[in-house]
Design a protein around this motif. Structure first.
Motif, PDB file in Angstrom:
ATOM      1  N   ILE A   4      -8.733  -5.703 -11.835  1.00  0.00           N
ATOM      2  CA  ILE A   4      -7.376  -5.244 -11.507  1.00  0.00           C
ATOM      3  C   ILE A   4      -6.364  -6.376 -11.627  1.00  0.00           C
ATOM      4  CG2 ILE A   4      -7.578  -5.601  -9.014  1.00  0.00           C
ATOM      5  CD1 ILE A   4      -5.802  -2.659 -10.717  1.00  0.00           C
ATOM      6  N   LYS A   5      -6.786  -7.608 -11.373  1.00  0.00           N
ATOM      7  CA  LYS A   5      -5.875  -8.749 -11.497  1.00  0.00           C
ATOM      8  C   LYS A   5      -5.407  -8.909 -12.939  1.00  0.00           C
ATOM      9  CE  LYS A   5      -8.066 -11.163  -7.720  1.00  0.00           C
ATOM     10  NZ  LYS A   5      -9.073 -12.153  -7.399  1.00  0.00           N
ATOM     11  N   ASP A   6      -6.274  -8.572 -13.901  1.00  0.00           N
ATOM     12  CA  ASP A   6      -5.888  -8.670 -15.312  1.00  0.00           C
ATOM     13  C   ASP A   6      -4.860  -7.612 -15.690  1.00  0.00           C
ATOM     14  OD1 ASP A   6      -7.553 -10.814 -15.749  1.00  0.00           O
ATOM     15  OD2 ASP A   6      -9.225  -9.580 -16.439  1.00  0.00           O
ATOM     16  N   LEU A   7      -4.855  -6.497 -14.967  1.00  0.00           N
ATOM     17  CA  LEU A   7      -3.909  -5.427 -15.270  1.00  0.00           C
ATOM     18  C   LEU A   7      -2.495  -5.764 -14.822  1.00  0.00           C
ATOM     19  CD1 LEU A   7      -6.041  -2.312 -14.312  1.00  0.00           C
ATOM     20  CD2 LEU A   7      -5.625  -3.235 -16.586  1.00  0.00           C
ATOM     21  N   THR A   8      -2.370  -6.670 -13.870  1.00  0.00           N
ATOM     22  CA  THR A   8      -1.049  -7.007 -13.350  1.00  0.00           C
ATOM     23  C   THR A   8      -0.676  -8.467 -13.579  1.00  0.00           C
ATOM     24  OG1 THR A   8      -2.000  -7.405 -11.167  1.00  0.00           O
ATOM     25  CG2 THR A   8      -1.115  -5.207 -11.585  1.00  0.00           C
ATOM     26  N   ASN A   9      -1.550  -9.235 -14.179  1.00  0.00           N
ATOM     27  CA  ASN A   9      -1.269 -10.627 -14.495  1.00  0.00           C
ATOM     28  C   ASN A   9      -0.287 -10.664 -15.675  1.00  0.00           C
ATOM     29  OD1 ASN A   9      -1.245 -13.238 -15.484  1.00  0.00           O
ATOM     30  ND2 ASN A   9      -3.433 -13.551 -15.202  1.00  0.00           N
ATOM     31  N   PRO A  10       0.915 -11.228 -15.495  1.00  0.00           N
ATOM     32  CA  PRO A  10       1.905 -11.240 -16.572  1.00  0.00           C
ATOM     33  C   PRO A  10       1.401 -11.860 -17.873  1.00  0.00           C
ATOM     34  CG  PRO A  10       2.914 -11.935 -14.517  1.00  0.00           C
ATOM     35  CD  PRO A  10       1.435 -11.822 -14.262  1.00  0.00           C
ATOM     36  N   ASP A  11       0.448 -12.779 -17.761  1.00  0.00           N
ATOM     37  CA  ASP A  11      -0.081 -13.422 -18.973  1.00  0.00           C
ATOM     38  C   ASP A  11      -0.949 -12.493 -19.803  1.00  0.00           C
ATOM     39  OD1 ASP A  11       1.205 -15.794 -18.280  1.00  0.00           O
ATOM     40  OD2 ASP A  11      -0.541 -16.528 -17.155  1.00  0.00           O
ATOM     41  N   THR A  12      -1.456 -11.425 -19.194  1.00  0.00           N
ATOM     42  CA  THR A  12      -2.329 -10.499 -19.921  1.00  0.00           C
ATOM     43  C   THR A  12      -1.636  -9.183 -20.277  1.00  0.00           C
ATOM     44  OG1 THR A  12      -3.207  -9.547 -17.882  1.00  0.00           O
ATOM     45  CG2 THR A  12      -4.399 -11.437 -18.796  1.00  0.00           C
ATOM     46  N   LEU A  13      -0.412  -8.978 -19.779  1.00  0.00           N
ATOM     47  CA  LEU A  13       0.300  -7.728 -20.055  1.00  0.00           C
ATOM     48  C   LEU A  13       0.921  -7.742 -21.442  1.00  0.00           C
ATOM     49  CD1 LEU A  13       2.122  -7.205 -16.647  1.00  0.00           C
ATOM     50  CD2 LEU A  13       0.047  -6.081 -17.458  1.00  0.00           C
ATOM     51  N   VAL A  14       1.013  -6.568 -22.042  1.00  0.00           N
ATOM     52  CA  VAL A  14       1.642  -6.402 -23.355  1.00  0.00           C
ATOM     53  C   VAL A  14       3.151  -6.312 -23.164  1.00  0.00           C
ATOM     54  CG1 VAL A  14       1.827  -4.875 -25.351  1.00  0.00           C
ATOM     55  CG2 VAL A  14      -0.392  -5.232 -24.256  1.00  0.00           C
ATOM     56  N   ASP A  15       3.899  -6.976 -24.031  1.00  0.00           N
ATOM     57  CA  ASP A  15       5.362  -6.888 -24.008  1.00  0.00           C
ATOM     58  C   ASP A  15       5.771  -5.663 -24.818  1.00  0.00           C
ATOM     59  OD1 ASP A  15       8.164  -7.178 -24.439  1.00  0.00           O
ATOM     60  OD2 ASP A  15       7.974  -9.331 -24.130  1.00  0.00           O
ATOM     61  N   ILE A  16       6.508  -4.764 -24.184  1.00  0.00           N
ATOM     62  CA  ILE A  16       6.915  -3.525 -24.852  1.00  0.00           C
ATOM     63  C   ILE A  16       7.761  -3.801 -26.099  1.00  0.00           C
ATOM     64  CG2 ILE A  16       9.019  -3.093 -23.524  1.00  0.00           C
ATOM     65  CD1 ILE A  16       7.987  -0.093 -23.437  1.00  0.00           C
ATOM     66  N   ASN A  17       8.395  -4.972 -26.138  1.00  0.00           N
ATOM     67  CA  ASN A  17       9.184  -5.342 -27.318  1.00  0.00           C
ATOM     68  C   ASN A  17       8.308  -5.570 -28.545  1.00  0.00           C
ATOM     69  OD1 ASN A  17      11.829  -5.375 -26.095  1.00  0.00           O
ATOM     70  ND2 ASN A  17      11.137  -7.193 -24.989  1.00  0.00           N
ATOM     71  N   ASP A  18       7.009  -5.769 -28.329  1.00  0.00           N
ATOM     72  CA  ASP A  18       6.078  -5.995 -29.436  1.00  0.00           C
ATOM     73  C   ASP A  18       5.431  -4.712 -29.937  1.00  0.00           C
ATOM     74  OD1 ASP A  18       6.601  -8.714 -29.207  1.00  0.00           O
ATOM     75  OD2 ASP A  18       4.919  -9.041 -27.828  1.00  0.00           O
ATOM     76  N   ILE A  19       5.752  -3.585 -29.309  1.00  0.00           N
ATOM     77  CA  ILE A  19       5.172  -2.293 -29.683  1.00  0.00           C
ATOM     78  C   ILE A  19       5.972  -1.695 -30.836  1.00  0.00           C
ATOM     79  CG2 ILE A  19       4.660   0.062 -28.889  1.00  0.00           C
ATOM     80  CD1 ILE A  19       2.981  -2.087 -27.519  1.00  0.00           C
ATOM     81  N   SER A  20       5.244  -1.216 -31.828  1.00  0.00           N
ATOM     82  CA  SER A  20       5.878  -0.556 -32.962  1.00  0.00           C
ATOM     83  C   SER A  20       5.060   0.688 -33.304  1.00  0.00           C
ATOM     84  CB  SER A  20       5.928  -1.499 -34.165  1.00  0.00           C
ATOM     85  OG  SER A  20       6.471  -0.838 -35.286  1.00  0.00           O
ATOM     86  N   VAL A  21       5.706   1.842 -33.228  1.00  0.00           N
ATOM     87  CA  VAL A  21       5.028   3.107 -33.502  1.00  0.00           C
ATOM     88  C   VAL A  21       5.716   3.779 -34.689  1.00  0.00           C
ATOM     89  CG1 VAL A  21       4.439   5.382 -32.581  1.00  0.00           C
ATOM     90  CG2 VAL A  21       4.361   3.384 -31.087  1.00  0.00           C
ATOM     91  N   ASN A  22       4.920   4.210 -35.643  1.00  0.00           N
ATOM     92  CA  ASN A  22       5.430   4.892 -36.830  1.00  0.00           C
ATOM     93  C   ASN A  22       6.012   6.240 -36.416  1.00  0.00           C
ATOM     94  OD1 ASN A  22       5.816   6.325 -39.191  1.00  0.00           O
ATOM     95  ND2 ASN A  22       3.876   5.698 -40.110  1.00  0.00           N
TER      96      ASN A  22
END
Length: 71
Positions: A4-22
Motif C-alpha cells: 500500500i505504501k507503493d500506491l501512495t508514494n509520490p515516487d512510484t505514482l504515475v503523472d497524469i501529464n504523461d498519459i496519452s490515450v488514442n
C-alpha cells in the motif's frame, strides 16, 4: 503483492501529464488504456501534486470524472 505504501508514494505514482490515450479508439478501449497507463486511478500525480480520489454521496461519480478526462 503490491505494498500500500507503493500506491501512495509520490515516487512510484504515475503523472497524469504523461498519459496519452488514442482518441480514435472506441470508448471502452480508451478507458482500458487509461487505466493501464495510470495504474491507480484513485491516486496519481499531476505535476508536483498528489491527487487522491475519494467517494462522495454528492457530485460526479468516478466514472463521470474519468470520462471527462478521456473523452
Amino acid at each position: 503483492m503490491t505494498d500500500i505504501k507503493d500506491l501512495t508514494n509520490p515516487d512510484t505514482l504515475v503523472d497524469i501529464n504523461d498519459i496519452s490515450v488514442n482518441k480514435d479508439l472506441p470508448k471502452p478501449e480508451r478507458i482500458k488504456e487509461y487505466i493501464r497507463q495510470i495504474k491507480n486511478p484513485y491516486c496519481f500525480k499531476c505535476g508536483n501534486f498528489v491527487v487522491t480520489a475519494k467517494y462522495s454521496d454528492k457530485g460526479l461519480s468516478i466514472e463521470d470524472c474519468l470520462q471527462s478526462i478521456i473523452v
